[in-house]
Scaffold this active site. Structure first.
Site, PDB file in Angstrom:
ATOM      1  N   GLY A  86       0.811  -1.217   0.000  1.00  0.00           N
ATOM      2  CA  GLY A  86       0.000   0.000   0.000  1.00  0.00           C
ATOM      3  C   GLY A  86       0.841   1.261   0.000  1.00  0.00           C
ATOM      4  O   GLY A  86       0.485   2.269   0.624  1.00  0.00           O
ATOM      5  N   LEU A 136       1.504   3.589  -2.116  1.00  0.00           N
ATOM      6  CA  LEU A 136       1.120   4.820  -2.802  1.00  0.00           C
ATOM      7  C   LEU A 136       0.087   5.628  -2.019  1.00  0.00           C
ATOM      8  O   LEU A 136      -0.416   6.632  -2.501  1.00  0.00           O
ATOM      9  CB  LEU A 136       0.580   4.501  -4.209  1.00  0.00           C
ATOM     10  CG  LEU A 136       1.562   3.807  -5.155  1.00  0.00           C
ATOM     11  CD1 LEU A 136       0.981   3.717  -6.559  1.00  0.00           C
ATOM     12  CD2 LEU A 136       2.908   4.520  -5.186  1.00  0.00           C
ATOM     13  N   GLY A 137      -0.200   5.186  -0.810  1.00  0.00           N
ATOM     14  CA  GLY A 137      -1.141   5.917   0.037  1.00  0.00           C
ATOM     15  C   GLY A 137      -0.465   7.023   0.815  1.00  0.00           C
ATOM     16  O   GLY A 137       0.706   7.366   0.586  1.00  0.00           O
ATOM     17  N   GLN A 138      -1.185   7.594   1.770  1.00  0.00           N
ATOM     18  CA  GLN A 138      -0.712   8.768   2.500  1.00  0.00           C
ATOM     19  C   GLN A 138       0.578   8.493   3.262  1.00  0.00           C
ATOM     20  O   GLN A 138       1.510   9.295   3.238  1.00  0.00           O
ATOM     21  CB  GLN A 138      -1.789   9.258   3.473  1.00  0.00           C
ATOM     22  CG  GLN A 138      -1.393  10.544   4.211  1.00  0.00           C
ATOM     23  CD  GLN A 138      -2.340  10.897   5.335  1.00  0.00           C
ATOM     24  OE1 GLN A 138      -3.091  10.050   5.810  1.00  0.00           O
ATOM     25  NE2 GLN A 138      -2.317  12.137   5.765  1.00  0.00           N
ATOM     26  N   ASP A 188      -1.178  -7.009  -5.205  1.00  0.00           N
ATOM     27  CA  ASP A 188      -2.496  -7.075  -4.589  1.00  0.00           C
ATOM     28  C   ASP A 188      -2.358  -7.983  -3.376  1.00  0.00           C
ATOM     29  O   ASP A 188      -2.020  -9.167  -3.511  1.00  0.00           O
ATOM     30  CB  ASP A 188      -3.505  -7.656  -5.586  1.00  0.00           C
ATOM     31  CG  ASP A 188      -4.927  -7.681  -5.051  1.00  0.00           C
ATOM     32  OD1 ASP A 188      -5.105  -7.605  -3.813  1.00  0.00           O
ATOM     33  OD2 ASP A 188      -5.866  -7.792  -5.854  1.00  0.00           O
ATOM     34  N   TYR A 213     -13.957  -0.415   9.529  1.00  0.00           N
ATOM     35  CA  TYR A 213     -12.517  -0.174   9.628  1.00  0.00           C
ATOM     36  C   TYR A 213     -12.025  -0.487  11.034  1.00  0.00           C
ATOM     37  O   TYR A 213     -11.018  -1.188  11.226  1.00  0.00           O
ATOM     38  CB  TYR A 213     -12.214   1.275   9.258  1.00  0.00           C
ATOM     39  CG  TYR A 213     -10.762   1.675   9.401  1.00  0.00           C
ATOM     40  CD1 TYR A 213      -9.770   1.070   8.631  1.00  0.00           C
ATOM     41  CD2 TYR A 213     -10.379   2.675  10.293  1.00  0.00           C
ATOM     42  CE1 TYR A 213      -8.437   1.439   8.758  1.00  0.00           C
ATOM     43  CE2 TYR A 213      -9.058   3.053  10.416  1.00  0.00           C
ATOM     44  CZ  TYR A 213      -8.086   2.432   9.651  1.00  0.00           C
ATOM     45  OH  TYR A 213      -6.765   2.809   9.778  1.00  0.00           O
ATOM     46  N   LYS A 220      -9.473  -3.426  12.338  1.00  0.00           N
ATOM     47  CA  LYS A 220      -8.239  -3.097  13.034  1.00  0.00           C
ATOM     48  C   LYS A 220      -8.137  -3.818  14.378  1.00  0.00           C
ATOM     49  O   LYS A 220      -7.061  -4.286  14.764  1.00  0.00           O
ATOM     50  CB  LYS A 220      -8.111  -1.576  13.212  1.00  0.00           C
ATOM     51  CG  LYS A 220      -7.718  -0.860  11.929  1.00  0.00           C
ATOM     52  CD  LYS A 220      -6.392  -1.384  11.386  1.00  0.00           C
ATOM     53  CE  LYS A 220      -5.954  -0.744  10.107  1.00  0.00           C
ATOM     54  NZ  LYS A 220      -4.691  -1.310   9.581  1.00  0.00           N
TER      55      LYS A 220
END
Length: 317
Positions: free
Chosen positions: A8, A10-12, A53, A142, A146
């Site tokens: 992941g 390319l996320g924040q 993926d 979410y 978690k």
């Protein structure tokens, strides 16, 4: 030497983390990955990159073997606001993706760092100075994933000896990558709008306190925990960490020190507000401070100053 795979990426968090870790461990030892390539994204031209993926177990194992990976930082996840729009997808990616990563880690003897979130807490959790160990009954998919992820990672440590570690991130504020659909995203958007338009309509209401952290501290926390002495870690998945707690009015007041004409308005999103109301006002991060020396560098004042300086350069304003 550590060989680190970031899912992941390319996320924040991932964009900043890739650059930060490459500065520490070397460009060739940090491999960012994401489900798809994103042409024009800076990481496409800054070194190795692989498509991954996390629902594809064989592909994870292929990359681990190809690049001789020793550590995985598992960032791939659907966040709170986006997750409520499609909870089935959020469960699939957040839980089955994590399961695949943990299984590969078990078989190949890898270390895994898995960020969790303040979303694990719910309406019955103590709101102020929320303890490390407390009631966790989240109201979002979410948050459910978690909590489940924390338990699953702990299980893999106890049952199979996998070195799993995690932090519960508060809202993250970055001058580089944009946020990806979280309830705390207003605290990033407000800076852009303050610079561009001198006003902002917050989707989170006045008086809503949530823990926040500036991205440089978040990056430091990941590396610091990854490098921590394993024998000193009583908790693993996951540590409360925080740097500041504020509501929109407090943030606007700090921004006005640099942009006096800035106006804060409200256009509250009832769904996101409901999520925010279920989260803590402030966290107790004393266990992270005690067990691995956590100590943030930025507070609200220093973060606001640095954020505005960087964004003005970025936006050529």
């Amino acid at each position: 030497m550590k060989k680190i795979l970031i899912t992941g990426a390319l996320g924040q968090i991932g964009t900043d983390l890739t650059r930060y870790m490459r500065g520490i461990y070397g460009k060739e030892n940090v491999l960012p990955s994401s489900r798809k390539r994103k042409e024009g994204h800076p990481l496409m031209d800054e070194g190795n990159f692989e498509t991954l993926d996390v629902l594809d177990y064989e592909r994870i194992e292929e990359l681990v073997e190809k690049h001789q990976v020793t550590h995985i930082v598992h960032l791939a996840a659907i966040l709170s606001g986006t997750g409520e729009k499609n909870p089935q997808v959020a469960w699939d990616i957040n839980m089955n993706g994590l399961y695949n990563v943990l299984e590969v880690a078990r078989i190949h003897d890898l270390s895994v760092l898995i960020p969790s979130s303040i979303a694990v807490f719910g309406e019955n959790t103590p709101k102020d100075q929320t303890p490390q160990d407390t009631i966790m009954r989240p109201s979002t998919i979410y948050g459910v994933t978690k909590v489940s992820g924390e338990l699953l990672a702990d299980y893999y440590h106890r049952k199979f000896g996998v070195d799993t570690r995690g932090v519960r991130f508060p809202g993250l504020i970055s001058s580089d990558a944009m946020p990806g659909g979280g309830t705390t995203d207003y605290a990033v958007h407000i800076f852009y709008e303050a610079i561009k338009n001198k006003e902002y309509s917050s989707f989170i209401g006045k008086g809503t306190f949530m823990d926040m952290m500036y991205m440089p501290d978040a990056l430091k926390a990941i590396v610091q925990l990854m490098e921590a002495d394993e024998s000193k870690l009583k908790h693993r998945n996951a540590f409360n960490i925080t740097a500041m707690s504020f509501d929109p009015e407090m943030l606007a007041k700090e921004i006005r020190k640099f942009i006096p004409e800035f106006q804060l308005k409200y256009d509250v999103d009832e769904n996101l507000q409901k999520i925010a109301n279920s989260w803590p006002n402030s966290l107790d991060d004393s266990e992270a401070r005690t067990q691995w020396g956590w100590d943030p560098e930025y507070n609200l004042t220093s973060m606001t100053k640095d954020m505005l300086e960087k964004l003005k350069k970025k936006l050529d304003a």
